[in-house]
Design an enzyme around this catalytic site. Structure first.
Site, PDB file in Angstrom:
ATOM      1  CG  HIS A   1      -2.323   0.679   1.020  1.00  0.00           C
ATOM      2  ND1 HIS A   1      -2.485   1.482   0.023  1.00  0.00           N
ATOM      3  CD2 HIS A   1      -3.560   0.508   1.841  1.00  0.00           C
ATOM      4  CE1 HIS A   1      -3.676   2.136  -0.028  1.00  0.00           C
ATOM      5  NE2 HIS A   1      -4.472   1.344   0.916  1.00  0.00           N
TER       6      HIS A   1
ATOM      7  CG  ASP B   1      -2.825   5.141  -4.041  1.00  0.00           C
ATOM      8  OD1 ASP B   1      -2.272   4.988  -3.073  1.00  0.00           O
ATOM      9  OD2 ASP B   1      -2.787   6.064  -4.776  1.00  0.00           O
TER      10      ASP B   1
END
Length: 515
Positions: free
Chosen positions: A486, A490
């Protein structure tokens, strides 16, 4: 004819070394590949073999001298050694003649990029055994692959230097051999006459007093460093020849934590927090086995991935009807033309390559404060083997067709199960596919393979009721899981990637049209 012995390449960014020990002196006979001397660099110890058989004529760089790469160390005169005047052999007149075979060192081969050491897993031969050229002597285990070491020549295995379980560096000596048919006579002589005043070689080796080990000449740089650190030779465990102390041994000893003062009654060690106390009757039925280097590396890398990456997993499911129908229709023609079966991995590989071109951050990696985008796909295919999980890499998978992908996966799978993969075949992957469905897994969260930013988990195909056009129908369904970093990917990018894979597999014609 005079032959020059020069300093070999010492490694990246290493320009010079110190001559630590000469194993031969001028006038000694040397065999091809026999070790002449040992060089010591800032990082490793390098043994220099004789480039040819002959007589050591002159030592140009004595012990303790600093030499640069390709500098002249010594010269060798080709041909048999001539005994020096006035140096008659001290052997008794009735002493047995030396064996006709020459001594050959069995060395640790090159282990691969970034792999500096291995563990001796098994010896297939024992001292005294006859071996043929290229016959397997032992097996080494590295962090990723097993390496078999063949005999460099036919002859007799005379001595095993690195025992099973011992850690050895690339280029280190594993064993000694005597080449030729006459070599087999020497091991037999070792135990034939053990009369008064004579001991078998094995007994003599174990009976050697500690004083003899202290007489070994340690590396000059090691002695200097011991003086600086205030250490005695008995405080340092030597890893060089015959227990010789090297510079890195002193550094390890100096960095090791000092042992705490021993109390009058040492306390019992606390039990492992992860293990409850085991009753004695259960403990007797347990089996404790040391983790292999491969399993230790898998454990370390997977834990590093969890500690480093901001790992998150997103899921979706796909209807495999389209792929299964297309496979059923063309699998016989495909195998007849290409000589390989049409499986599901080629469809998933092609679908992932298409999705990665649209969502490039899933195919990227973080390097410090930079993001490195890959304009190619080196697809890692996770393969379970008897010794653990390995990930061979399909290089430039984005430019491969279905047949080439299936052939390469089949070839790498066989090599992985046989432990024959090279280091190069497992490095450089940019994205990974892991198929837990072959073992019956219905759903899981795969762990990233650092420094990659994404891994796709495939699972079991299972008939389930789904709603299609307002009707409940039974379809072959599969859950997909994308684990991603992450920090770089995204949620939108991860979901988009998984949706594109789903679309391509539910309608495989999209792959042909690059949609």
């Amino acid at each position: 004819m005079s032959i020059e012995v020069r300093v070999p390449t010492l490694g990246e960014s290493v320009a010079e070394a110190t001559v630590a020990t000469w194993f031969k002196k001028p006038g000694d006979a040397v065999a091809a590949d026999e070790m002449l001397c040992e060089l010591e660099t800032d990082k490793v110890t390098v043994e220099v073999p004789a480039p040819s058989a002959g007589t050591l004529a002159e030592i140009v760089a004595p012990e303790g001298e600093t030499v640069s790469v390709d500098a002249l160390l010594a010269t060798i005169t080709e041909g048999a050694a001539k005994p020096a005047a006035g140096k008659a052999s001290p052997a008794e007149p009735d002493a047995p003649p030396a064996p006709s075979g020459k001594e050959i060192a069995v060395m640790v081969p090159t282990l691969g990029e970034s792999v500096a050491e291995a563990t001796v897993a098994s010896w297939f031969k024992a001292p005294g055994d006859r071996v043929e050229r290229d016959e397997m002597l032992c097996e080494l285990e590295t962090d990723k692959v097993s390496v078999e070491v063949p005999a460099p020549a036919s002859g007799t295995l005379s001595e095993i230097i690195a025992a099973e379980g011992e850690t050895v560096a690339a280029g280190a000596r594993l064993a000694l051999m005597l080449s030729g048919d006459g070599a087999a006579a020497q091991p037999a002589r070792a135990g034939t006459d053990t009369g008064a005043g004579t001991k078998p070689a094995a007994e003599a080796a174990t009976d050697k007093p500690a004083q003899a080990r202290r007489d070994v000449e340690h590396a000059p740089s090691a002695k200097k460093l011991m003086d600086e650190k205030g250490l005695a030779p008995d405080d340092v465990k030597g890893t060089g020849r015959d227990g010789r102390i090297m510079k890195e041994d002193v550094m390890r000893a100096a960095e090791a934590p000092k042992p705490a003062p021993k109390p009058a009654e040492p306390p019992k060690p606390a039990p492992d927090a992860a293990r409850a106390p085991i009753p004695a009757e259960d403990s007797a039925r347990e089996e404790r086995v040391r983790m292999t280097r491969l399993r230790q590396t898998i454990a370390r890398r997977l834990k590093d991935a969890q500690n480093t990456a901001a790992m998150l997993t997103t899921y979706n499911e796909i209807d495999m009807s389209g792929v299964m129908a297309l496979r059923r229709e063309y699998k016989d023609l495909f195998e007849k033309k290409h000589g390989v079966k049409l499986g599901f991995m080629s469809f998933f590989t092609k679908a992932c390559c298409h999705a990665l071109s649209e969502v490039p951050e899933v195919n990227a990696e973080i390097d410090g404060t930079d993001i490195v985008y890959k304009n190619f796909v080196h697809m890692g295919i996770a393969v379970g083997t008897p010794s653990g999980l390995v990930v061979p890499v399909l290089r430039n998978a984005h430019s491969m067709g279905f047949a080439e992908i299936e052939k390469r996966i089949a070839e790498l799978g066989i090599r992985a199960r046989d432990g024959k993969l090279s280091m190069a075949e497992m490095q450089g992957g940019t994205f990974t596919i892991s198929n837990g469905g072959v073992y019956g897994s219905l759903m899981s969260s795969p762990i990233l393979n650092p420094p990659q930013s994404g891994i796709l988990g495939m699972h079991k195909i299972q008939d389930r009721p789904v709603v299609v056009a307002g009707q409940i129908v039974i379809r072959p369904m599969m859950y997909l899981a994308l684990s991603y970093d992450h920090r770089i990917v995204d949620g939108k990018g991860a979901v988009t990637f998984l949706v594109r894979v789903k679309e391509a597999l539910e309608d495989p014609r999209r792959l042909l049209m690059d949609l």
